[in-house]
Design an enzyme around this catalytic site. Structure first.
Site, PDB file in Angstrom:
ATOM      1  N   SER A 147       0.836  -1.196   0.000  1.00 29.00           N
ATOM      2  CA  SER A 147       0.000   0.000   0.000  1.00 29.00           C
ATOM      3  C   SER A 147       0.884   1.263   0.000  1.00 29.00           C
ATOM      4  CB  SER A 147      -0.939  -0.058   1.216  1.00 29.00           C
ATOM      5  OG  SER A 147      -2.011   0.823   1.067  1.00 29.00           O
ATOM      6  N   ASP A 403      -8.589  -5.925  -5.231  1.00 31.75           N
ATOM      7  CA  ASP A 403      -8.218  -4.757  -4.438  1.00 31.75           C
ATOM      8  C   ASP A 403      -8.623  -3.469  -5.152  1.00 31.75           C
ATOM      9  OD1 ASP A 403      -7.019  -2.921  -2.781  1.00 31.75           O
ATOM     10  OD2 ASP A 403      -4.949  -3.468  -3.306  1.00 31.75           O
ATOM     11  N   HIS A 428      -5.981  -6.701  -0.989  1.00 37.93           N
ATOM     12  CA  HIS A 428      -4.912  -5.725  -0.729  1.00 37.93           C
ATOM     13  C   HIS A 428      -3.640  -6.421  -0.217  1.00 37.93           C
ATOM     14  CE1 HIS A 428      -3.903  -1.531  -0.582  1.00 37.93           C
ATOM     15  NE2 HIS A 428      -3.802  -1.445   0.719  1.00 37.93           N
TER      16      HIS A 428
END
Lengths: 469, 469
Positions: A147, A403, A428
């Protein structure tokens, strides 16, 4: 995209030691802090390391307590075991226990030293010093991140290839956060996850929001309170807006965390939460009850909450995908107000959510008021190259198709050393998580490819170091 | 290495227009200056430009008034004429008229926004905005710079290859300023220039300094005053130290500016000043007189000075090769106290000068006292890659063998796109100067090679841009 939750004591915890590094407070102004330093936390293990020779796997910590990321990135330790690496998880300044000014860190102007550039310089200096300290100056360094942490890994390779030989950037939305792409992409892709379980599910969510909206228009606040089990009846358009945000956020989180087994990365999440949500949405004839129960999967997983408090369960901020709660959420709000551009909107046409805009102007107004800053929406395109990546090398961009961040990142291989890995059944940064029997084949295969590429980078870097000696 | 002098009205002056760009004051702290801006000067001409299509040649201004560099970098305009380029010379923040806080710019803490990183961000933002403004978004950008400006050109290509397609870095000592290499190199190479005219010349200089030293030890201050035509007799070891610095600096400047024709880049310099200096050093039996007259080539070129004032002709600072005079010299002193590491020493063994150290400790002591800063001697190795350049592309490192800075830079070609060009008869960035009939073949050949490579970069970048559309 700030994630918060319970830290589980997993098997890796005893492996990692918690330490502190004396870090320069301001890398970019020699006069601002009178050469002051602060203590930056990091976790380290040499359990698997071929001492002085094996590579260094360095996690570029993101917007939260570093333990949370370490305990949810088991792949890195498994890989270290295979490839005999030293492992470091570094905490990002202004998060967890790495607060340059302690409790005052979130005041103005102290917060001003929270930037991506400072964080990257922190990691570069830390790597250099740790290598000296551990007699590891010849050891290739590979950075890992998920991320925002993945964005930082990319940037480390772009800006400090002298320090790091390669980067595995899992679910790193480097394009959307630079203001490139469609502001509708994020919530459209959240919607797509629910639609892929069943178009009826998507329709049910959309219809539930319609019904809620109608009640709100008619100011049926008492009814809304009882339907949604709110601790306090809404009494304004602002309260309704807050309720919309809170509900939308539940879907966002379930889409991001749509793992094939229960997780505790952000509170407790069942296996396949999107499927569970859709079952809930389609479980009875009262759509509002279903919507409330679906939100409860996130907000009331233990069933301990007697009612939903609108303003404590969810805090609106400069990130429409959520900033989480607590001090960390303040830091992330600041980053979303300065460098990280997250002007995403839902509109009820390309997605199933109520129309909720977050334009550049709205962002600017909020950020000026909240933090006395003017966001620089194009800054990442200049500073971190936007989509002009052709001169970069040795980066893996991995993304899971489930995601909603994926399509804000790099999805196509750009060259022989800028490699996109797409994981059809992945949410994710699933690939960074440790092995689980419920893992789909696609993530096993992704991890295998990643391991092979990283081994090759390490080999190449070793050769380069040998030649330069 | 700060150069100062008379700005000559050459033929290029009327071609260039002087403009101001509204620049962000602090790129790296959103709270420090309340989103303030300052006016950054730049010079521009589209006289040669194939509008909207031809490349952009952008000079990354260094430590002084941008006109000085523009008027001494005629090659760039000649090349623009050939290759139909737009030309921009950008002034470095805190120099010339680009003062973020006007006269207060050199106060603490205002001086703190003077860093290499801020300057690079300035140039990147300026290029992006000018391209938009001039409908030139598809035009490849090549950066040029000499000396510190050449270092900035290199760094632009390292850190912002999304903005610039290639860099011609003339006489850019990126290694020595990063603390890599031998601190004795610089004055050894100054000495070598004089030695190569005649070993007797070197011996005469060394012997002259011996004689001066002996007079100083015997405190023959009156004699020293008369021999060196000083306005005021020295009265302390400090004054003698200052005299040594002033004299050594004359040799440094003549070695750097050893051009084959008279120049006005730093005061008036005759053609082949090193040869003239050696003729002067060997012109009579009184070596002290010869030494004084040699220093006069720099300090008293017009013969207008009645006496030498020790402290106004030369100012000691954190750069042992000289900071020049005036406001610009304060800014350069600050840079030499923070990021730019210039710990060079003379020792009378590997060079012909008096022993004058400038160690890391001496630098630290001086800089803390003068600017309240602690230098970071290794910072450039981390931030700007030191000698770990293998991932970089499209940089020409040109150096003249006569230039004492040359061996602090990259002298060997590192790859097919990291190209070293050595100019045997060249002094400090001679290749950037406009054509002159006295130019040696080696610089004509270097300029031709540079032109060809740059044309190729532009062609490649055009192809890349076409493919990405």
């Amino acid at each position: 995209m700030k994630l918060r939750g319970t830290v589980l004591t997993m098997s890796f915890r005893p492996v990692l030691s918690e330490k502190y590094f004396t870090q320069t407070m301001d890398h970019f102004n020699f006069n601002s802090m009178g050469n002051r330093t602060f203590l930056q936390r990091y976790l380290i293990t040499d359990k698997y390391w071929d001492k002085g020779h094996g590579p260094i796997f360095f996690y570029t910590g993101n917007e939260g307590d570093i333990w949370e990321f370490a305990l949810n990135s088991g792949f890195i330790l498994e890989l270290a075991n295979q490839q005999r690496a030293l492992v470091v998880f570094a905490e990002h300044r202004y998060y967890g226990k790495s607060l340059p000014f302690g409790k005052d860190s979130f005041n103005i102007p102290q917060i001003g030293l929270l930037t991506v550039e400072q964080a990257l310089a922190d990691y570069s200096i830390m790597i250099r010093e740790l290598k000296k300290e551990l007699t590891a100056t010849q050891c290739p360094v590979i950075v890992f991140g998920g991320s925002y942490g993945g964005m930082l890994s990319v940037y480390m390779r772009l800006k400090y290839p002298n320090v790091v030989a390669g980067a595995l950037a899992a679910s790193a939305p480097i394009l959307s956060t630079a203001g490139l792409g469609d502001p509708r992409q994020f919530f459209r892709d959240v919607t797509a996850d629910f639609e892929s379980v069943s178009p009826k599910c998507r329709d049910a969510v959309r219809e539930a929001f319609h019904q809620l909206k109608e009640l709100a228009v008619e100011q049926e606040y008492g009814l809304i309170q009882s339907e949604f089990n709110l601790c306090k009846a809404p009494s304004s358009a602002q309260d309704i807006h807050q309720l919309f945000g809170l509900l939308r956020n539940a879907f966002t989180m379930m889409a991001m965390m749509d793992y094939p087994y229960p997780t505790h990365f952000m509170g407790n999440m069942p296996a396949y939460p999107v499927k569970v949500a859709c079952e809930t949405m389609l479980s009875g004839s009262n759509l509002l009850t279903n919507l409330k129960n679906t939100a409860g999967i996130l907000y009331n997983s233990t069933g301990a909450l007697m009612c939903f408090d609108l303003y404590s369960l969810y805090v609106e901020c400069a990130d429409p995908t959520g900033c989480g709660l607590g001090f960390d959420s303040m830091a992330w709000d600041y980053q979303a107000c300065t460098e990280v551009n997250l002007c995403f909107e839902s509109n009820n046409v390309t997605d199933m959510f109520p129309p909720m805009t977050f334009t550049g102007e709205e962002r600017e107004r909020y950020c000026l008021k909240r933090w006395s800053v003017v966001p620089r929406p194009d800054w990442f395109q200049v500073q971190f190259w936007g989509d002009a990546l052709s001169t970069a090398t040795n980066i893996i961009f991995s993304n899971g198709d489930l995601d909603p961040w994926a399509n804000g990142g790099v999805r196509k291989t750009l060259s022989s050393s800028l490699i996109a890995i797409n994981i059809p059944e992945g949410a994710h940064h699933l690939d960074l998580r440790g092995h689980n029997d419920a893992d789909p084949m696609s993530v096993l295969s992704a991890r295998k490819t990643e391991a092979d590429i990283i081994a090759e980078w390490v080999k190449m870097e070793r050769r380069r170091i040998q030649l330069s000696l």
